[in-house]
Design a protein around this motif. Structure first.
Motif, PDB file in Angstrom:
ATOM      1  N   THR A  77      22.112  35.851  70.236  1.00 10.02           N
ATOM      2  CA  THR A  77      22.824  34.240  70.158  1.00 10.02           C
ATOM      3  C   THR A  77      21.607  33.638  69.737  1.00 10.02           C
ATOM      4  OG1 THR A  77      23.422  33.984  71.925  1.00 10.02           O
ATOM      5  CG2 THR A  77      24.973  34.963  71.372  1.00 10.02           C
ATOM      6  N   LEU A  78      22.238  32.484  68.832  1.00 10.49           N
ATOM      7  CA  LEU A  78      21.836  31.898  68.047  1.00 10.49           C
ATOM      8  C   LEU A  78      21.374  31.028  68.669  1.00 10.49           C
ATOM      9  CD1 LEU A  78      22.319  31.703  64.574  1.00 10.49           C
ATOM     10  CD2 LEU A  78      21.032  33.327  66.059  1.00 10.49           C
ATOM     11  N   LEU A  79      20.285  29.740  68.958  1.00  7.05           N
ATOM     12  CA  LEU A  79      19.886  28.012  70.060  1.00  7.05           C
ATOM     13  C   LEU A  79      21.492  27.735  69.129  1.00  7.05           C
ATOM     14  CD1 LEU A  79      18.033  27.080  71.627  1.00  7.05           C
ATOM     15  CD2 LEU A  79      16.954  26.103  69.563  1.00  7.05           C
ATOM     16  N   PRO A  80      21.708  27.325  71.171  1.00  5.69           N
ATOM     17  CA  PRO A  80      23.664  25.749  70.359  1.00  5.69           C
ATOM     18  C   PRO A  80      22.527  24.652  70.558  1.00  5.69           C
ATOM     19  CG  PRO A  80      23.412  27.406  72.068  1.00  5.69           C
ATOM     20  CD  PRO A  80      22.078  27.766  72.271  1.00  5.69           C
ATOM     21  N   GLY A  81      23.231  24.196  69.105  1.00  7.38           N
ATOM     22  CA  GLY A  81      23.024  23.051  68.426  1.00  7.38           C
ATOM     23  C   GLY A  81      21.957  23.202  66.752  1.00  7.38           C
ATOM     24  N   ALA A  82      20.822  23.879  67.038  1.00  5.50           N
ATOM     25  CA  ALA A  82      20.096  25.238  66.136  1.00  5.50           C
ATOM     26  C   ALA A  82      20.719  26.176  65.104  1.00  5.50           C
ATOM     27  CB  ALA A  82      18.718  24.538  67.055  1.00  5.50           C
ATOM     28  N   GLU A  83      22.042  25.941  65.144  1.00  9.26           N
ATOM     29  CA  GLU A  83      21.976  27.459  64.890  1.00  9.26           C
ATOM     30  C   GLU A  83      21.735  27.738  63.540  1.00  9.26           C
ATOM     31  OE1 GLU A  83      24.565  25.220  66.512  1.00  9.26           O
ATOM     32  OE2 GLU A  83      25.036  27.100  67.712  1.00  9.26           O
ATOM     33  N   HIS A  89      15.667  29.848  58.839  1.00 10.99           N
ATOM     34  CA  HIS A  89      14.416  30.282  59.163  1.00 10.99           C
ATOM     35  C   HIS A  89      14.406  31.557  59.328  1.00 10.99           C
ATOM     36  CE1 HIS A  89      11.772  27.102  59.727  1.00 10.99           C
ATOM     37  NE2 HIS A  89      13.206  26.532  60.347  1.00 10.99           N
ATOM     38  N   TYR A  90      16.141  32.333  59.913  1.00  5.02           N
ATOM     39  CA  TYR A  90      15.756  33.852  59.688  1.00  5.02           C
ATOM     40  C   TYR A  90      16.455  34.411  58.396  1.00  5.02           C
ATOM     41  CZ  TYR A  90      16.175  33.111  64.547  1.00  5.02           C
ATOM     42  OH  TYR A  90      16.403  32.777  65.827  1.00  5.02           O
ATOM     43  N   ARG A  91      16.413  33.897  57.533  1.00  8.89           N
ATOM     44  CA  ARG A  91      17.306  35.092  55.924  1.00  8.89           C
ATOM     45  C   ARG A  91      16.120  34.436  55.508  1.00  8.89           C
ATOM     46  NH1 ARG A  91      23.453  31.785  56.376  1.00  8.89           N
ATOM     47  NH2 ARG A  91      24.425  33.620  56.967  1.00  8.89           N
ATOM     48  N   GLY A 101      31.470  38.581  64.331  1.00  7.89           N
ATOM     49  CA  GLY A 101      33.335  39.340  64.206  1.00  7.89           C
ATOM     50  C   GLY A 101      34.562  37.720  64.073  1.00  7.89           C
ATOM     51  N   PRO A 102      35.945  37.832  63.573  1.00  4.56           N
ATOM     52  CA  PRO A 102      36.089  36.869  63.193  1.00  4.56           C
ATOM     53  C   PRO A 102      36.192  36.465  64.374  1.00  4.56           C
ATOM     54  CG  PRO A 102      37.306  38.736  62.618  1.00  4.56           C
ATOM     55  CD  PRO A 102      35.475  39.026  63.399  1.00  4.56           C
ATOM     56  N   ALA A 103      36.428  36.917  65.858  1.00  4.87           N
ATOM     57  CA  ALA A 103      37.094  36.066  66.746  1.00  4.87           C
ATOM     58  C   ALA A 103      35.673  35.073  67.448  1.00  4.87           C
ATOM     59  CB  ALA A 103      36.684  37.497  67.548  1.00  4.87           C
ATOM     60  N   SER A 104      34.700  35.474  66.822  1.00  4.09           N
ATOM     61  CA  SER A 104      33.492  35.086  67.572  1.00  4.09           C
ATOM     62  C   SER A 104      33.523  32.882  66.745  1.00  4.09           C
ATOM     63  CB  SER A 104      32.381  35.106  67.577  1.00  4.09           C
ATOM     64  OG  SER A 104      31.815  35.540  65.868  1.00  4.09           O
ATOM     65  N   GLU A 105      32.722  32.191  67.724  1.00  5.04           N
ATOM     66  CA  GLU A 105      33.092  30.585  66.902  1.00  5.04           C
ATOM     67  C   GLU A 105      31.728  30.965  66.419  1.00  5.04           C
ATOM     68  OE1 GLU A 105      31.952  26.261  69.450  1.00  5.04           O
ATOM     69  OE2 GLU A 105      32.831  27.906  70.471  1.00  5.04           O
ATOM     70  N   GLY A 106      32.987  29.661  64.817  1.00  7.40           N
ATOM     71  CA  GLY A 106      31.771  29.529  63.351  1.00  7.40           C
ATOM     72  C   GLY A 106      31.920  30.439  62.760  1.00  7.40           C
ATOM     73  N   HIS A 107      32.058  32.011  62.970  1.00  8.79           N
ATOM     74  CA  HIS A 107      31.351  32.972  62.901  1.00  8.79           C
ATOM     75  C   HIS A 107      29.420  32.934  62.306  1.00  8.79           C
ATOM     76  CE1 HIS A 107      35.192  33.706  62.370  1.00  8.79           C
ATOM     77  NE2 HIS A 107      35.984  33.132  61.072  1.00  8.79           N
ATOM     78  N   VAL A 108      29.213  32.829  62.779  1.00  7.73           N
ATOM     79  CA  VAL A 108      27.448  32.856  63.238  1.00  7.73           C
ATOM     80  C   VAL A 108      26.761  33.902  63.702  1.00  7.73           C
ATOM     81  CG1 VAL A 108      25.318  31.715  63.817  1.00  7.73           C
ATOM     82  CG2 VAL A 108      27.255  30.157  63.364  1.00  7.73           C
ATOM     83  N   PRO A 109      26.523  34.327  62.748  1.00 10.85           N
ATOM     84  CA  PRO A 109      26.079  35.905  62.746  1.00 10.85           C
ATOM     85  C   PRO A 109      24.448  35.999  64.273  1.00 10.85           C
ATOM     86  CG  PRO A 109      24.782  35.040  61.096  1.00 10.85           C
ATOM     87  CD  PRO A 109      26.079  34.360  61.450  1.00 10.85           C
ATOM     88  N   ARG A 110      24.263  36.700  64.653  1.00 12.11           N
ATOM     89  CA  ARG A 110      23.872  37.017  65.400  1.00 12.11           C
ATOM     90  C   ARG A 110      22.381  37.719  64.941  1.00 12.11           C
ATOM     91  NH1 ARG A 110      25.578  38.601  71.564  1.00 12.11           N
ATOM     92  NH2 ARG A 110      27.986  36.637  71.888  1.00 12.11           N
ATOM     93  N   ILE A 111      21.301  38.112  66.120  1.00  7.74           N
ATOM     94  CA  ILE A 111      20.440  38.295  66.160  1.00  7.74           C
ATOM     95  C   ILE A 111      20.565  39.623  66.003  1.00  7.74           C
ATOM     96  CG2 ILE A 111      17.841  38.197  66.050  1.00  7.74           C
ATOM     97  CD1 ILE A 111      17.422  35.723  66.932  1.00  7.74           C
TER      98      ILE A 111
END
Length: 140
Positions: A77-83, A89-91, A101-111
């Motif tokens: 999971t990405l660093l909270p507050g700095a997602e 940077h990751y991209r 997934g659609p159930a995850s908050e904000g639909h932010v990807p994970r590493i």
């Protein structure tokens, strides 16, 4: 030494010397190749000193002078507050990501930890990177 800012903010100009453990942690962070990551626990294990919380504390206090986005949580999971800053940077670096997934908050990807995790020895292509991270110490 007091708090000098969180990971994304960086070191202020008036800080001259870091604690030795912080220097070692940041040297490992600097050695992680673009597109790869190590967990807080990986860094502590590599150093054979401290633990994930100590590494996290160093990154929170002093990590802005290093590629802070390459030292991550074990679950990807990405660093909270700095997602969004981390995601940029990751991209840019081509870090392997897993779509949220659609159930995850904000639909932010994970590493994608299986593909992005660096063992401290091999590069992104699986080639030997020439040994241990570290070196002359660039954070003083």
């Amino acid at each position: 030494m007091g708090k000098t800012g969180g990971a994304p903010e960086g070191l202020p100009g008036d800080v001259e010397e870091l604690p030795p453990y912080a220097e070692r942690v940041l040297d490992v962070a600097d050695a992680i190749p673009p597109g790869r990551v190590m967990t807080y626990g990986d860094v502590a294990e590599w150093l054979d000193e401290g633990g994930p919380r100590q590494v996290g504390r160093v990154m929170a206090l002093y990590g802005g002078a290093a590629p802070w986005w390459r030292v991550v949580r074990a679950d990807g999971t990405l660093l909270p507050g700095a997602e969004l800053r981390a995601l940029a940077h990751y991209r840019e670096e081509g870090t392997p990501l897993r779509q949220a997934g659609p159930a995850s908050e904000g639909h932010v990807p994970r590493i994608d930890m299986r593909r992005a995790r660096w063992d401290g020895v091999t590069d992104a292509a699986g080639n030997d990177a020439g040994g241990a991270p570290g070196g002359a110490g660039t954070h003083t």
